[in-house]
Write a protein that holds these residues in place. Structure first.
Motif, mmCIF file in Angstrom:
data_model
loop_
_atom_site.group_PDB
_atom_site.id
_atom_site.type_symbol
_atom_site.label_atom_id
_atom_site.label_comp_id
_atom_site.label_asym_id
_atom_site.label_seq_id
_atom_site.Cartn_x
_atom_site.Cartn_y
_atom_site.Cartn_z
ATOM 1 N N ARG A 74 0.699 -1.234 0.129
ATOM 2 C CA ARG A 74 -0.107 0.082 0.039
ATOM 3 C C ARG A 74 0.970 1.108 -0.017
ATOM 4 N NH1 ARG A 74 -2.602 -3.852 2.870
ATOM 5 N NH2 ARG A 74 -4.728 -4.543 2.475
ATOM 6 N N ARG A 75 0.201 2.440 -0.430
ATOM 7 C CA ARG A 75 0.964 3.530 -0.325
ATOM 8 C C ARG A 75 1.677 3.835 1.051
ATOM 9 N NH1 ARG A 75 -2.738 8.441 -1.008
ATOM 10 N NH2 ARG A 75 -1.038 9.315 -1.245
ATOM 11 N N GLY A 76 3.108 4.397 0.765
ATOM 12 C CA GLY A 76 3.717 4.662 2.044
ATOM 13 C C GLY A 76 4.163 3.476 2.681
ATOM 14 N N GLU A 77 4.245 2.275 2.099
ATOM 15 C CA GLU A 77 4.821 1.056 2.690
ATOM 16 C C GLU A 77 6.072 0.735 1.901
ATOM 17 O OE1 GLU A 77 0.929 -1.631 4.299
ATOM 18 O OE2 GLU A 77 2.071 -2.200 2.588
ATOM 19 N N HIS A 78 7.115 0.350 2.807
ATOM 20 C CA HIS A 78 8.391 0.085 2.419
ATOM 21 C C HIS A 78 8.949 -1.335 2.488
ATOM 22 C CE1 HIS A 78 8.590 4.244 1.635
ATOM 23 N NE2 HIS A 78 8.311 4.814 2.891
ATOM 24 N N TRP A 79 8.741 -1.992 1.552
ATOM 25 C CA TRP A 79 8.925 -3.682 1.592
ATOM 26 C C TRP A 79 10.368 -3.753 1.514
ATOM 27 C CZ3 TRP A 79 5.735 -7.630 2.670
ATOM 28 C CH2 TRP A 79 4.282 -7.230 2.978
ATOM 29 N N ALA A 80 11.023 -5.051 2.002
ATOM 30 C CA ALA A 80 12.143 -5.577 1.554
ATOM 31 C C ALA A 80 12.008 -7.095 1.148
ATOM 32 C CB ALA A 80 13.120 -5.443 2.845
ATOM 33 N N LEU A 81 12.636 -7.480 0.170
ATOM 34 C CA LEU A 81 12.425 -8.964 -0.259
ATOM 35 C C LEU A 81 13.739 -9.623 -0.101
ATOM 36 C CD1 LEU A 81 10.640 -8.525 -3.784
ATOM 37 C CD2 LEU A 81 9.445 -9.018 -1.481
ATOM 38 N N LEU A 82 13.776 -10.653 0.735
ATOM 39 C CA LEU A 82 15.167 -11.080 1.224
ATOM 40 C C LEU A 82 14.919 -12.637 0.928
ATOM 41 C CD1 LEU A 82 14.493 -9.041 3.993
ATOM 42 C CD2 LEU A 82 16.980 -9.469 3.794
ATOM 43 N N GLY A 83 15.948 -13.174 0.867
ATOM 44 C CA GLY A 83 16.356 -14.695 0.522
ATOM 45 C C GLY A 83 17.700 -15.003 -0.063
ATOM 46 N N ALA A 93 16.327 -17.659 -4.511
ATOM 47 C CA ALA A 93 14.926 -17.821 -3.860
ATOM 48 C C ALA A 93 13.704 -17.419 -4.688
ATOM 49 C CB ALA A 93 15.027 -16.926 -2.696
ATOM 50 N N GLY A 94 13.849 -16.326 -5.521
ATOM 51 C CA GLY A 94 12.721 -15.947 -6.415
ATOM 52 C C GLY A 94 12.620 -14.419 -6.341
ATOM 53 N N LYS A 95 13.774 -13.705 -5.640
ATOM 54 C CA LYS A 95 13.409 -12.275 -5.509
ATOM 55 C C LYS A 95 13.514 -11.427 -6.631
ATOM 56 C CE LYS A 95 17.257 -12.086 -3.186
ATOM 57 N NZ LYS A 95 17.844 -13.589 -3.342
ATOM 58 N N THR A 96 14.571 -11.795 -7.443
ATOM 59 C CA THR A 96 14.634 -11.273 -9.022
ATOM 60 C C THR A 96 13.206 -11.353 -9.715
ATOM 61 O OG1 THR A 96 16.849 -11.055 -8.917
ATOM 62 C CG2 THR A 96 15.710 -10.778 -11.080
ATOM 63 N N THR A 97 12.680 -12.862 -9.944
ATOM 64 C CA THR A 97 11.419 -13.017 -10.612
ATOM 65 C C THR A 97 10.429 -12.221 -9.987
ATOM 66 O OG1 THR A 97 12.436 -15.164 -10.889
ATOM 67 C CG2 THR A 97 10.149 -14.922 -11.309
ATOM 68 N N ALA A 124 16.689 2.317 7.523
ATOM 69 C CA ALA A 124 15.704 2.320 8.789
ATOM 70 C C ALA A 124 14.323 2.467 8.587
ATOM 71 C CB ALA A 124 16.384 3.348 9.661
ATOM 72 N N SER A 125 13.927 2.908 7.524
ATOM 73 C CA SER A 125 12.666 3.231 7.114
ATOM 74 C C SER A 125 11.624 2.031 6.718
ATOM 75 C CB SER A 125 12.397 4.631 6.293
ATOM 76 O OG SER A 125 13.559 4.055 5.069
ATOM 77 N N THR A 126 12.457 0.924 6.608
ATOM 78 C CA THR A 126 11.886 -0.218 5.958
ATOM 79 C C THR A 126 10.584 -0.483 6.956
ATOM 80 O OG1 THR A 126 13.883 -1.191 5.165
ATOM 81 C CG2 THR A 126 12.067 -2.769 5.511
ATOM 82 N N THR A 127 9.370 -0.851 6.332
ATOM 83 C CA THR A 127 8.230 -1.220 7.080
ATOM 84 C C THR A 127 7.854 -2.522 7.199
ATOM 85 O OG1 THR A 127 6.683 -0.385 5.455
ATOM 86 C CG2 THR A 127 7.523 1.202 6.812
ATOM 87 N N HIS A 128 8.030 -3.268 6.030
ATOM 88 C CA HIS A 128 7.444 -4.776 5.761
ATOM 89 C C HIS A 128 8.653 -5.346 5.178
ATOM 90 C CE1 HIS A 128 3.752 -2.433 6.366
ATOM 91 N NE2 HIS A 128 3.180 -3.423 6.576
ATOM 92 N N ALA A 129 8.504 -6.782 5.129
ATOM 93 C CA ALA A 129 9.570 -7.622 4.751
ATOM 94 C C ALA A 129 8.751 -8.817 4.300
ATOM 95 C CB ALA A 129 10.491 -7.939 5.593
ATOM 96 N N MET A 130 9.320 -9.572 3.189
ATOM 97 C CA MET A 130 8.974 -10.873 2.753
ATOM 98 C C MET A 130 10.287 -11.781 2.569
ATOM 99 S SD MET A 130 7.298 -12.486 -0.760
ATOM 100 C CE MET A 130 5.494 -12.012 -0.255
ATOM 101 N N LEU A 131 9.995 -12.937 3.214
ATOM 102 C CA LEU A 131 11.325 -13.899 3.100
ATOM 103 C C LEU A 131 10.919 -14.920 2.198
ATOM 104 C CD1 LEU A 131 12.149 -14.314 6.852
ATOM 105 C CD2 LEU A 131 13.366 -12.888 5.141
ATOM 106 N N LEU A 132 11.847 -15.137 0.981
ATOM 107 C CA LEU A 132 11.430 -15.937 0.065
ATOM 108 C C LEU A 132 12.438 -17.296 0.208
ATOM 109 C CD1 LEU A 132 10.946 -13.689 -2.856
ATOM 110 C CD2 LEU A 132 9.384 -15.448 -1.860
ATOM 111 N N ARG A 133 11.918 -18.585 -0.080
ATOM 112 C CA ARG A 133 12.892 -19.644 -0.035
ATOM 113 C C ARG A 133 12.558 -20.763 -0.997
ATOM 114 N NH1 ARG A 133 15.018 -23.787 4.846
ATOM 115 N NH2 ARG A 133 16.136 -25.484 3.342
#
Length: 276
Positions: free
Chosen positions: A36-45, A49-53, A217-226
């Motif tokens: 959503r607007r104003g959210e800052h997500w990180a994709l890690l793995g 793991a599928g991050k670039t895809t 430091a402003s990261t609000t959300h994250a997804m872990l991919l494996r």
């Protein structure tokens, strides 16, 4: 198909039940994600793991094999993706300008989404002023006229953020922006990302990285991919736990956070193994 200016209402990104299959191999399986607007997500793995895809789907570069992907309220497969991409900023540290451009000129190519300045095209005065403001905001005002090949990797990274912001995107994608940076350059880059998020509070961002230390430091959300699957996703403090990250990378680590900055250290099991 024509894309009108995307509505500000609704999620910036919505991924539902997505699979990506290439040459019989599943690159992504059953992925769900809402940004959503104003959210800052990180994709890690880990690698593969599928991050670039997933980032390519979010950037309207590729389409899913199954499932639905909506970018700025428009569903892939039912929209002109070339026009849709004009509303998305994409920061790729591997971007290579075409020709002997100066930093300010590279920033201006964000308006045309090209690697070189377009022949017989001239930016408007207001566009040049915007490029200068973004360059200054990212700490590069003194380097505006420097040739690209004389810039450090860190300066190039910040210049590419300014370039991506030129068309006033609602979504900014950052593909491992700290790749190849030394400690000081990385910290300047992350401080710049934090600053632009403060300056543009409605901007949504998705950042891909392998390393927790590279999260602003402003990261609000994250997804872990494996293995192409989402292991866990949600608010960053709920996702980046010792148990979740250890499972994601299949290695025991200890996760700590101080002033919004995350780090990973060897866990008890790996420390004991090192002493043997």
């Amino acid at each position: 198909m024509i894309v009108s200016t995307p509505s500000a209402a609704g999620p910036v990104l919505r991924v539902a039940g997505v699979d990506v299959v290439r040459d019989g191999a599943h690159l992504l399986r059953s992925i769900d994600l809402t940004v959503r607007r104003g959210e800052h997500w990180a994709l890690l793995g880990a690698n593969g793991a599928g991050k670039t895809t997933l980032l390519k789907l979010l950037g309207a570069v590729t389409h899913p094999t199954r499932g639905a992907v909506e970018v700025l309220g428009r569903r892939l497969g039912r929209v002109d993706v070339r026009e849709l991409r004009s509303f998305i900023g994409h920061v790729d540290p591997r971007h290579a300008p075409d020709g002997p451009l100066r930093l300010g000129e590279v920033v201006l190519t964000g308006l045309t989404n090209t690697a070189a300045l377009v022949p017989r095209w001239s930016p408007a005065a207001g566009e040049v002023e915007r490029a200068d403001r973004l360059t200054a905001m990212l700490g590069l005002a003194a380097r505006r006229d420097a040739r690209w090949d004389t810039l450090s990797q860190g300066e190039r990274g910040r210049a590419l953020i300014a370039r991506a912001l030129m068309p006033r995107p609602r979504l900014l994608l950052l593909d491992e922006p700290a790749t190849g940076l030394d400690l000081a350059a990385r910290e300047r880059l992350l401080a710049s990302v934090d600053a632009l998020r403060r300056e543009h509070p409605s901007l949504a961002t998705v950042l891909v990285t392998h390393h927790l230390e590279e999260l602003p430091a402003s990261t609000t959300h994250a997804m872990l991919l494996r293995g192409g699957r989402c292991l866990v996703a949600g608010p960053v403090e709920d996702v980046l736990t010792t148990g979740h990250v250890s499972a994601c990378f299949d290695h025991p680590v200890r996760i700590t956070c101080e002033d919004g900055r995350w780090s990973a250290r060897a866990g008890a099991a790996s420390s004991a193994a090192a002493r043997r």
